[in-house]
Design an enzyme around this catalytic site. Sequence first.
Site, PDB file in Angstrom:
ATOM      1  N   SER A   1      -5.712 -25.568   0.352  1.00 54.04           N
ATOM      2  CA  SER A   1      -6.870 -25.220   0.785  1.00 54.04           C
ATOM      3  C   SER A   1      -7.406 -25.880   2.183  1.00 54.04           C
ATOM      4  O   SER A   1      -6.576 -27.132   1.584  1.00 54.04           O
ATOM      5  CB  SER A   1      -8.223 -24.936  -0.266  1.00 54.04           C
ATOM      6  OG  SER A   1      -9.646 -25.611   1.195  1.00 54.04           O
TER       7      SER A   1
ATOM      8  N   LYS B   1      -7.873 -27.157  -4.841  1.00 51.05           N
ATOM      9  CA  LYS B   1      -7.249 -25.624  -5.260  1.00 51.05           C
ATOM     10  C   LYS B   1      -5.905 -24.738  -5.115  1.00 51.05           C
ATOM     11  O   LYS B   1      -4.854 -25.743  -5.172  1.00 51.05           O
ATOM     12  CB  LYS B   1      -7.899 -24.918  -3.714  1.00 51.05           C
ATOM     13  CG  LYS B   1      -9.290 -24.820  -4.192  1.00 51.05           C
ATOM     14  CD  LYS B   1     -10.347 -24.205  -4.440  1.00 51.05           C
ATOM     15  CE  LYS B   1      -9.957 -22.821  -4.283  1.00 51.05           C
ATOM     16  NZ  LYS B   1     -10.549 -22.434  -3.021  1.00 51.05           N
TER      17      LYS B   1
ATOM     18  N   ASN C   1      -4.786 -21.923  -5.749  1.00 49.03           N
ATOM     19  CA  ASN C   1      -4.645 -20.629  -5.430  1.00 49.03           C
ATOM     20  C   ASN C   1      -4.090 -19.702  -6.010  1.00 49.03           C
ATOM     21  O   ASN C   1      -2.406 -19.886  -5.049  1.00 49.03           O
ATOM     22  CB  ASN C   1      -4.704 -20.234  -3.488  1.00 49.03           C
ATOM     23  CG  ASN C   1      -6.474 -20.701  -3.653  1.00 49.03           C
ATOM     24  OD1 ASN C   1      -7.547 -21.002  -4.059  1.00 49.03           O
ATOM     25  ND2 ASN C   1      -6.636 -21.110  -2.498  1.00 49.03           N
TER      26      ASN C   1
ATOM     27  N   ARG D   1       1.451  24.511  15.292  1.00 49.30           N
ATOM     28  CA  ARG D   1       1.524  23.195  15.796  1.00 49.30           C
ATOM     29  C   ARG D   1      -0.340  22.491  16.355  1.00 49.30           C
ATOM     30  O   ARG D   1      -1.556  23.196  16.636  1.00 49.30           O
ATOM     31  CB  ARG D   1       1.587  23.111  16.739  1.00 49.30           C
ATOM     32  CG  ARG D   1       1.818  22.042  17.784  1.00 49.30           C
ATOM     33  CD  ARG D   1       3.115  21.201  16.656  1.00 49.30           C
ATOM     34  NE  ARG D   1       4.598  21.730  17.535  1.00 49.30           N
ATOM     35  CZ  ARG D   1       5.722  22.441  17.644  1.00 49.30           C
ATOM     36  NH1 ARG D   1       5.118  22.377  16.323  1.00 49.30           N
ATOM     37  NH2 ARG D   1       7.162  23.341  18.384  1.00 49.30           N
TER      38      ARG D   1
END
Length: 450
Positions: free
Chosen positions: A279, A285, A287, A318
């Site tokens: 972080s 952290k 993660n 089309r």
Amino acid sequence: MTVPAQSDNTRGALFDPVFGAGDLAPLLSDRAWIAALLDVEVAITRAAEKHGRATAADVTAVAAAAGELTRELDPAELGRLSAAGGNPVIPLVKILRERAQAPAAAVHVGATSQDVLDTALMLLAHKAGRLVVAELRGAAEATARLARRHRDTPMVARTLGQQALPTTFGALAATWLVALDDATASLDRALVSLPAQYGGAAGTLAAVHPDGLAFADTLADLLGLARPLVPWHTARTPVTGLAVALGVAAGAVAKPATDVVLMAATELGEVSEDAPGGSSAMPHKRNPVAAITARAAARRVPGLVATALASTDHEFARAAGAWHAEWETLTDLLRLTGGAAHQLSVSLTGLHVHADALTRNLELTGGAILAEKVAAALSEHTDSAREIVTAAARAGTPLDRDPGIVEHLGADRVRALLDPTRYLGHAGDLVDRALAHHDTTADRPLGGQA
């Protein structure tokens, strides 16, 4: 026409690596689009030569000019030239004819812009799709290794966000594996069936009659695509079939990615990635970035699938708008699904499974997750078994200490009943079955592979 110098083609350069699509990006870039469009034009001239509508010299001239334009043509300039006609084929054909100095009739023979663009899209999807399949297979292989290694590693199963019964990490991984294998096979089938498009201005092949059907088949063969049964200008099942297969694959990726993100939470601590992200503000952290970004990429896929499905109402011969909406939608689907699969493979290849945390969380309720088993044993002694066990569980009383239970079963038997390793059902058998199925499919060459 003078071809401008090449501009910097950086679409997706910032975020593709974050979401795992770094290897896919070159296969789906603006320059890859130009190369695919030119490959189709060259194949049309080659098909024309095979059916007596162009010469070998025409093929040589068109192929040489296409090779030069593939290297030199500026995507940004082609984009500006495309705005007036609503697609890049119109100006590209003009530039190709001028550069090739071949007879006008030898370039874009009998084709309409949609023929070239649809076929180029199928070429891009076929090439990029093979890489998506490879990424899915990589994720499945990593999952299989986890399932095999942790076949008998006990953990708690969770239903509706609550602890339910004992299971094993291997059994959880087996559910991931089956979904990934199924999704891989479905995507491969969709890739194998991608057809070339060739119908001419109104889908009747009038400009190349009486050779039209054979011409279309030749074009498909030259490009390595499936032969179209009929022109599919406004019958978009090739596009929607591929979009749905990619959506299913993204869902198969999102499931294990979500489980990893939840199990890596500090309060659970049951898994961690090999190289967890940090972080910018919080040094502590850890993660699970690979799982997070896999989940993020996969989350964008359903909306794009919905766009593809919502664009199937092509009017008459089309479509005005519905066709145009498909181009970037499909390439973004490939980019995101492949990126998600890549990031999941990164996550699972280096995933650490913390058996001590699994055991700790398995024991968190003091045996209450085995209340079902205790109630069944107690019912042999009293008709109030369910009520007694429910009251103890809700009061937070350890079941091997509840007087109403111990009175009938004895503490030792209750403790034996609370052993989670004795109530795993067929968890190991399910892992074995999933692995056997995986081994069979992994050894089988996929049709989408070159």
